[in-house]
Design an enzyme around this catalytic site. Structure first.
Site, mmCIF file in Angstrom:
data_model
loop_
_atom_site.group_PDB
_atom_site.id
_atom_site.type_symbol
_atom_site.label_atom_id
_atom_site.label_comp_id
_atom_site.label_asym_id
_atom_site.label_seq_id
_atom_site.Cartn_x
_atom_site.Cartn_y
_atom_site.Cartn_z
ATOM 1 N N LYS A 1 0.871 -1.055 0.056
ATOM 2 C CA LYS A 1 -0.004 0.013 0.054
ATOM 3 C C LYS A 1 0.831 1.373 0.017
ATOM 4 O O LYS A 1 0.326 2.350 -0.458
ATOM 5 C CB LYS A 1 -0.927 0.123 1.118
ATOM 6 C CG LYS A 1 -2.056 -1.026 0.827
ATOM 7 C CD LYS A 1 -2.990 -0.915 2.360
ATOM 8 C CE LYS A 1 -4.187 -1.747 2.017
ATOM 9 N NZ LYS A 1 -5.329 -1.487 3.146
ATOM 10 N N ASP B 1 -10.102 3.027 1.682
ATOM 11 C CA ASP B 1 -10.278 2.313 2.754
ATOM 12 C C ASP B 1 -10.984 3.281 3.878
ATOM 13 O O ASP B 1 -11.733 2.857 4.569
ATOM 14 C CB ASP B 1 -8.879 2.254 3.550
ATOM 15 C CG ASP B 1 -8.381 0.901 2.912
ATOM 16 O OD1 ASP B 1 -9.054 0.150 2.301
ATOM 17 O OD2 ASP B 1 -6.820 0.691 3.084
#
Length: 285
Positions: free
Chosen positions: A67, A104
């Site tokens: 990420k 997210d």
């Protein structure tokens, strides 16, 4: 050839993303696929280079441990991903530009929206973990006016994360071990307040050490949220319910963030009319 998106990570076999996106693709009858692709750290640049040349590739979701590592390999970042410093979704713009975004935060907040729409005298969250998901969660909560107590094995790292994401905020960093032992702290009247406890770490996940949290650290009326999805029913959530707290499981965030990514990949919102009941049953069967 069929257009496709995929999820990348190392490991990747445990990912529920193919089941989620595949379910929505089937429900909508799209001529598309969603795959899982194992990509090791030393293969990340090569993966992106090969996908740039594939006209049927619509992008990918990014999971551990890429990420943050993927950020310098992209052409640009959306504002949210730039602030967070982590990417979980890559899409293609104008046929060649790779754009990183982070869904997210939106996915995390989705089940909390009905509560956050109310007025509160004070909002606080105890967030356990300092990884990529925690960065997105802290940013999302700070935007909602929540004071964050961020707990990690390295309090200095937690402090640096808070200062980077919301330098003007009155947040606090502590050692995660602080929450492992019981406390006799007497919480004040929580009427009109919003209190949240979040496990944003891998602790409690299958194959990982357990999360040690004593619920004497949770203010009365707290909402307890665990982003772990394997298992969905974690010991942390079981203990929270036994102590009388409202809980939210990791599928809520996972499905919420996937819905945002799905629309980015395929240009249509996923079908969620049943409140994800059928999809949840599929994922937990």
């Amino acid at each position: 050839m069929t257009e496709y998106a995929e999820v990348i990570g190392d490991p990747i076999a445990q990912s529920k993303s193919p089941a989620i996106h595949g379910y929505w693709i089937g429900k909508l009858g799209l001529d598309a696929e969603y795959r899982a692709c194992h990509v090791a750290a030393d293969g990340l640049a090569g993966y992106l280079s090969s996908r740039r040349e594939d006209p049927y590739w619509r992008g990918c979701n990014v999971t551990m441990p890429h990420k943050q590592a993927i950020v310098p390999l992209l052409d640009r970042l959306e504002i949210g991903a730039e602030l967070i410093g982590a990417v979980n979704t890559v899409t293609v713009r104008r046929g060649e530009m790779l754009v990183g975004s982070n869904t997210d935060g939106a996915g995390f907040l989705e089940p909390l929206r009905p509560m956050l729409e109310k007025e509160h005298l004070f909002r606080t969250a105890r967030v356990l973990g300092t990884g990529g998901a925690a960065r997105a969660i802290v940013a999302a909560l700070a935007e909602q006016g929540v004071v964050v107590v961020l707990a990690g094995r390295d309090p200095a790292k937690a402090r640096a994360l808070l200062d980077e994401i919301d330098p003007e905020g009155e947040h606090h960093a502590v050692d995660i071990a602080h929450f492992a032992e019981a406390t006799d702290f007497a919480f004040d009247d929580r009427e009109g307040c919003f209190d949240l406890i979040v496990n944003a770490s891998p602790l409690g996940m299958a194959g990982q050490p357990p999360l040690r949290f004593d619920f004497t650290h949770a203010p009365p009326g707290s909402v307890v949220y665990d982003i772990v999805t394997h298992p969905v029913e974690t010991e942390f959530l079981k203990q929270a319910r036994a102590a009388g707290f409202r809980t939210i499981d990791g599928l809520s965030m996972l499905i919420g963030q996937a819905a945002v990514a799905f629309e980015k990949f395929f240009g249509v919102a996923p079908p969620r009319e049943d409140g994800d009941a059928e999809l949840r049953a599929l994922l937990t069967s």
